[in-house]
Enzyme design. Structure first.
Site, mmCIF file in Angstrom:
data_model
loop_
_atom_site.group_PDB
_atom_site.id
_atom_site.type_symbol
_atom_site.label_atom_id
_atom_site.label_comp_id
_atom_site.label_asym_id
_atom_site.label_seq_id
_atom_site.Cartn_x
_atom_site.Cartn_y
_atom_site.Cartn_z
ATOM 1 N N ASP A 54 98.859 34.998 124.438
ATOM 2 C CA ASP A 54 98.523 35.554 125.757
ATOM 3 C C ASP A 54 98.544 34.432 126.793
ATOM 4 O OD1 ASP A 54 96.815 38.005 127.205
ATOM 5 O OD2 ASP A 54 96.304 36.013 127.944
ATOM 6 N N TYR A 59 98.151 30.449 135.020
ATOM 7 C CA TYR A 59 97.592 29.409 134.145
ATOM 8 C C TYR A 59 98.380 28.096 134.264
ATOM 9 C CZ TYR A 59 95.327 33.337 131.672
ATOM 10 O OH TYR A 59 94.607 34.459 131.346
ATOM 11 N N LYS A 87 101.133 37.693 132.812
ATOM 12 C CA LYS A 87 100.493 38.425 133.909
ATOM 13 C C LYS A 87 101.110 38.037 135.252
ATOM 14 C CE LYS A 87 96.346 37.806 131.144
ATOM 15 N NZ LYS A 87 96.758 36.573 130.456
ATOM 16 N N HIS A 120 97.171 40.770 136.927
ATOM 17 C CA HIS A 120 96.115 39.818 136.582
ATOM 18 C C HIS A 120 94.759 40.205 137.196
ATOM 19 C CE1 HIS A 120 95.657 35.324 135.344
ATOM 20 N NE2 HIS A 120 94.550 35.992 135.134
#
Length: 316
Positions: A54, A59, A87, A120
């Protein structure tokens, strides 16, 4: 509240999504992953047996995750046996940016398709928005328009399933009114929102739990109830928390940068948390959400969201 048995009937290592696709019950989370991300991903897949990873554009590690996936596939793991989630970030939540955002993610991950693509957060931000946002930096979110574009990605074979993160019951109900393809859901388990779990169950929506071990603000690993159950079962506190999430009927994506912990976290099959201990874990008091979104979306003076409670539709 459902019982340990009712929620824990699946001893298999996967869940079936509404689309019919299977999702491995445990995945490797990559939020706040460090410089060893590529190595962690490769180790998780080739040595620990993970098949679910994931990640997210926000990120900032998709390229590293891609390197790890590539190394695992070069070591003989089939792409079709992997389940990769990413996401779309809040600055791209307009219909015309959905496809280009996915294309960027696929390029960074060095993949042809994603297994699951998620919204997200259900809020749109202006490019370059500050933390917390300044006046005019939280924009109107065309949820239905964005979802239609996400559905087109499924139709075009670029994504197998689509879903949402951090949604309230109110927002989920709104989405369900116009969605042709129902979403999967990712949420935090420590803030035990039975309402959203029940709403998802009602719609046949599968839930994935992120940050199952808590956070730096509330580290559940050191909770006395968790420690007591772990000692009794001769398991680590992390394994108990992950198993608790599984027995609630959610898949789970623990994160670790330590090889030993990554391997430990997936050793949660072939045993069960007994009913009384499951209930004790369910009764751990939740002080607050681990991720409120306040620093991202709340402007206490100018709004449009002036408090975290408003973000969450006063469902806290």
């Amino acid at each position: 509240m459902a019982s340990a048995k009712a929620m824990g009937q699946m001893e298999q290592d996967h869940f079936v999504l509404k689309s019919g696709h299977t999702m491995p019950a445990i995945g490797l989370g990559t939020w706040r992953a460090g410089s060893d991300t590529a190595q962690n991903v490769q180790t998780a897949i080739t040595e620990a047996g993970y098949r679910h990873v994931d990640t997210a554009a926000q990120y900032g590690v998709e390229k590293e995750v891609g390197q790890g996936l590539k190394a695992a596939m070069e070591a003989g793991i089939d792409r079709k046996d992997l389940f990769v989630t990413s996401k779309i970030w809040c600055t791209n939540l307009v219909p015309e940016r959905v496809r280009p955002s996915l294309k960027n993610t696929l390029k960074d991950l060095e993949l042809d398709y994603l297994d699951l693509y998620l919204i997200h957060w259900p809020f749109r931000l202006k490019d370059g928005a500050h933390m917390p946002p300044e006046a005019g930096e939280v924009l109107e979110f065309d949820m239905e328009g964005v979802w239609r574009e996400m559905e087109n990605l499924v139709k075009d074979g670029l994504v197998k399933d689509i879903g949402v993160c951090n949604y309230t019951v109110t927002k989920l109900n709104r989405l369900m009114q116009s969605a042709s393809i129902p979403p999967a859901m990712e949420m935090h388990p420590g803030w035990k929102n039975e309402k959203i779990l029940e709403a998802c169950k009602k719609h046949g929506i599968h839930v994935t739990a992120y940050s199952p071990l808590g956070s730096s603000e509330k580290n559940l690993v050191h909770d006395p109830v968790v420690e007591k159950v772990a000692n009794k079962l001769n398991k680590t506190p992390g394994q108990v928390l992950i198993k608790w999430s599984l027995q609630r009927g959610t898949s789970v994506i623990p994160k670790s940068s330590k090889d030993e912990r990554i391997k430990e976290n997936i050793q949660v099959f072939g045993w069960e948390i007994p009913e009384e201990d499951f209930k004790a874990l369910c009764s751990i008091k939740d002080d607050k959400r681990v991720l409120t979104g306040e620093e991202l979306f709340v402007n206490k003076t100018h709004g449009p969201y002036k408090s975290a409670s408003e973000l969450w539709d006063h469902e806290d």
